[in-house]
Design a protein around this motif. Sequence first.
Motif, PDB file in Angstrom:
ATOM      1  N   MET A 133      18.910  -6.015   1.006  1.00 15.25           N
ATOM      2  CA  MET A 133      18.685  -6.233   2.263  1.00 15.25           C
ATOM      3  C   MET A 133      19.826  -5.376   2.791  1.00 15.25           C
ATOM      4  N   LEU A 134      20.908  -4.890   2.473  1.00 12.63           N
ATOM      5  CA  LEU A 134      22.059  -4.220   2.915  1.00 12.63           C
ATOM      6  C   LEU A 134      21.303  -2.801   3.536  1.00 12.63           C
ATOM      7  N   SER A 135      20.751  -2.394   2.201  1.00 13.82           N
ATOM      8  CA  SER A 135      20.203  -0.916   2.258  1.00 13.82           C
ATOM      9  C   SER A 135      19.089  -0.859   3.345  1.00 13.82           C
ATOM     10  N   THR A 136      18.074  -1.997   3.449  1.00  9.92           N
ATOM     11  CA  THR A 136      17.204  -2.235   4.639  1.00  9.92           C
ATOM     12  C   THR A 136      17.680  -2.144   5.930  1.00  9.92           C
ATOM     13  N   LEU A 137      18.660  -3.090   5.937  1.00 10.34           N
ATOM     14  CA  LEU A 137      19.315  -3.282   7.588  1.00 10.34           C
ATOM     15  C   LEU A 137      20.053  -2.149   7.972  1.00 10.34           C
ATOM     16  N   GLU A 138      20.778  -1.366   7.097  1.00  7.92           N
ATOM     17  CA  GLU A 138      21.601  -0.155   7.162  1.00  7.92           C
ATOM     18  C   GLU A 138      20.550   1.022   8.093  1.00  7.92           C
ATOM     19  N   LEU A 139      19.491   1.116   7.148  1.00  6.75           N
ATOM     20  CA  LEU A 139      18.423   1.881   7.916  1.00  6.75           C
ATOM     21  C   LEU A 139      17.449   1.212   8.772  1.00  6.75           C
ATOM     22  N   ALA A 140      17.398   0.043   8.942  1.00 12.48           N
ATOM     23  CA  ALA A 140      16.260  -0.617   9.882  1.00 12.48           C
ATOM     24  C   ALA A 140      14.963  -0.279   9.461  1.00 12.48           C
ATOM     25  N   ASN A 141      14.852  -0.086   8.114  1.00 11.80           N
ATOM     26  CA  ASN A 141      13.527   0.205   7.578  1.00 11.80           C
ATOM     27  C   ASN A 141      13.548  -0.087   6.003  1.00 11.80           C
ATOM     28  N   TRP A 142      12.481  -0.537   5.467  1.00  8.81           N
ATOM     29  CA  TRP A 142      11.956  -0.742   4.002  1.00  8.81           C
ATOM     30  C   TRP A 142      11.040   0.270   3.743  1.00  8.81           C
ATOM     31  N   TRP A 143      11.488   0.817   2.538  1.00  8.26           N
ATOM     32  CA  TRP A 143      10.725   1.980   1.947  1.00  8.26           C
ATOM     33  C   TRP A 143      10.272   1.639   0.392  1.00  8.26           C
TER      34      TRP A 143
ATOM     35  N   ASP B 138       0.943  -1.095  -0.068  1.00  5.90           N
ATOM     36  CA  ASP B 138       0.037   0.116   0.058  1.00  5.90           C
ATOM     37  C   ASP B 138       0.974   1.169  -0.103  1.00  5.90           C
ATOM     38  N   GLY B 139       2.213   1.289  -0.687  1.00  2.26           N
ATOM     39  CA  GLY B 139       2.954   2.200  -0.622  1.00  2.26           C
ATOM     40  C   GLY B 139       3.362   2.714   0.769  1.00  2.26           C
ATOM     41  N   VAL B 140       3.499   1.961   1.805  1.00  4.02           N
ATOM     42  CA  VAL B 140       3.675   2.392   3.122  1.00  4.02           C
ATOM     43  C   VAL B 140       4.939   1.586   3.473  1.00  4.02           C
ATOM     44  N   ALA B 141       5.915   2.334   4.340  1.00  4.27           N
ATOM     45  CA  ALA B 141       7.263   1.947   4.711  1.00  4.27           C
ATOM     46  C   ALA B 141       6.908   0.755   5.806  1.00  4.27           C
ATOM     47  N   VAL B 142       7.969  -0.042   5.861  1.00  4.29           N
ATOM     48  CA  VAL B 142       8.042  -1.117   7.032  1.00  4.29           C
ATOM     49  C   VAL B 142       9.065  -0.975   8.042  1.00  4.29           C
ATOM     50  N   SER B 143       8.619  -0.662   8.889  1.00  6.54           N
ATOM     51  CA  SER B 143       9.878  -0.612  10.270  1.00  6.54           C
ATOM     52  C   SER B 143      10.465  -1.601  10.737  1.00  6.54           C
ATOM     53  N   LEU B 144      11.766  -1.521  10.775  1.00  6.89           N
ATOM     54  CA  LEU B 144      12.408  -2.787  11.348  1.00  6.89           C
ATOM     55  C   LEU B 144      13.529  -2.513  12.491  1.00  6.89           C
ATOM     56  N   ALA B 145      12.648  -1.528  13.294  1.00 11.60           N
ATOM     57  CA  ALA B 145      13.721  -0.922  14.618  1.00 11.60           C
ATOM     58  C   ALA B 145      14.095  -2.348  15.327  1.00 11.60           C
ATOM     59  N   SER B 146      13.296  -3.314  15.538  1.00 12.94           N
ATOM     60  CA  SER B 146      13.674  -4.317  16.458  1.00 12.94           C
ATOM     61  C   SER B 146      14.921  -5.402  15.927  1.00 12.94           C
ATOM     62  N   ILE B 147      15.062  -5.183  14.691  1.00 14.03           N
ATOM     63  CA  ILE B 147      16.257  -6.063  14.303  1.00 14.03           C
ATOM     64  C   ILE B 147      17.552  -5.263  14.416  1.00 14.03           C
ATOM     65  N   ARG B 148      17.676  -3.975  15.097  1.00 14.05           N
ATOM     66  CA  ARG B 148      19.052  -3.425  15.501  1.00 14.05           C
ATOM     67  C   ARG B 148      19.661  -4.368  16.584  1.00 14.05           C
ATOM     68  N   GLY B 149      20.920  -4.753  16.369  1.00  8.48           N
ATOM     69  CA  GLY B 149      21.480  -5.372  17.406  1.00  8.48           C
ATOM     70  C   GLY B 149      21.320  -7.050  17.133  1.00  8.48           C
ATOM     71  N   ASN B 150      20.492  -7.472  16.365  1.00 12.19           N
ATOM     72  CA  ASN B 150      20.322  -8.658  15.948  1.00 12.19           C
ATOM     73  C   ASN B 150      21.447  -9.442  15.365  1.00 12.19           C
ATOM     74  N   GLY B 151      21.599 -10.766  15.519  1.00 13.78           N
ATOM     75  CA  GLY B 151      22.851 -11.473  14.882  1.00 13.78           C
ATOM     76  C   GLY B 151      23.208 -11.273  13.338  1.00 13.78           C
TER      77      GLY B 151
END
Length: 320
Positions: free
Chosen positions: A229-239, A139-152
């Motif tokens: 995935m590198l872009s997504t993980l670096e910002l902890a966000n998918w857009w 729906d054109g909405v970003a997905v926040s992945l803040a909880s992935i920070r610090g993950n292995g």
Amino acid sequence: MGALLKRYRLQVLVSLAFAGLLLAFAIASPRTFTGMRIYRSFMSTIPVTAVLAMGMTLLVVAGDMDLSFPSVAAASAYLFAEVFVRTGSSWFAFGAAILSGAFIGWTNGLIVVRIGVPSIIATIGTQFFWRGLVLLLSDGVAVSLASIRGNGLHSLLVGRLGGEIPAQFLWCLAIALGLALLLNRHAFGDSLLFVGDNRRAAAMMGIPVERVRILAFVLMGILAAFAGMLSTLELANWWPTQGEGYMLLVFASVFVGGTSAYGGEGTIYGSLIGAAIIGIIEAGIVSAGLAGFWTRLIYGLIIVVSVSIYTLMARRTGTS
């Protein structure tokens, strides 16, 4: 010595261009380019372009192109984000994203090789298809992945070695080494070069031309998924617009690096340094006090000049 320089003339030329550019920017803006801060920034941003450019190099060497990679990166990263949010497993999400990139690359290869649609046209179509599908699903909405920070997985792919060196920089170097060995020390690399140089002759020599071309598309799909995935993980966000803007940078990196637009010739090292050249230009321009509007003009100038130089060199070599 002369024979060595002649053999590696493209690599020498692109290395000199990179060193000259760094020197020019250091003179124009010594405060910025003599500190480590900007190089840490480069090491976290350039790897995404470089990984995509190295995958594209294999395709261009084989005489094909893939214009769908920005959408493939976005689609695979979206799958990664959704699977992680729903299952909480980053490793499962990582596997799903890589497989999706391989699948999309494989379908691109089938359309181009088996059906016979020119690669530029086929991948323009698939670029719109995958981008459109992702926009519909999200729906054109970003997905926040803040909880992935610090993950292995987060630490492994985009963490900071010693608190300073971005992990994606090391992954980029490892991928460059692997692809360089594949292109220059493996039968698959020889087949890519033969196919790009002359498909009919390659087939007569017993090279499975169709399989080689499809595998090149699959590799491009996997690398696009990894870069996404590198872009997504670096910002902890998918857009939703993820990947857009990389098209010009990637092709500029490939052609600045000396890969022939006609296929049959190219180096992973050249594309890696080409990505570094393209990556530092914008920062150098802004640091030198020029407006950011100069960036695209200089990109275009560099592409035209470098491709013209390489074409003249190839022509001279062919007539010598």
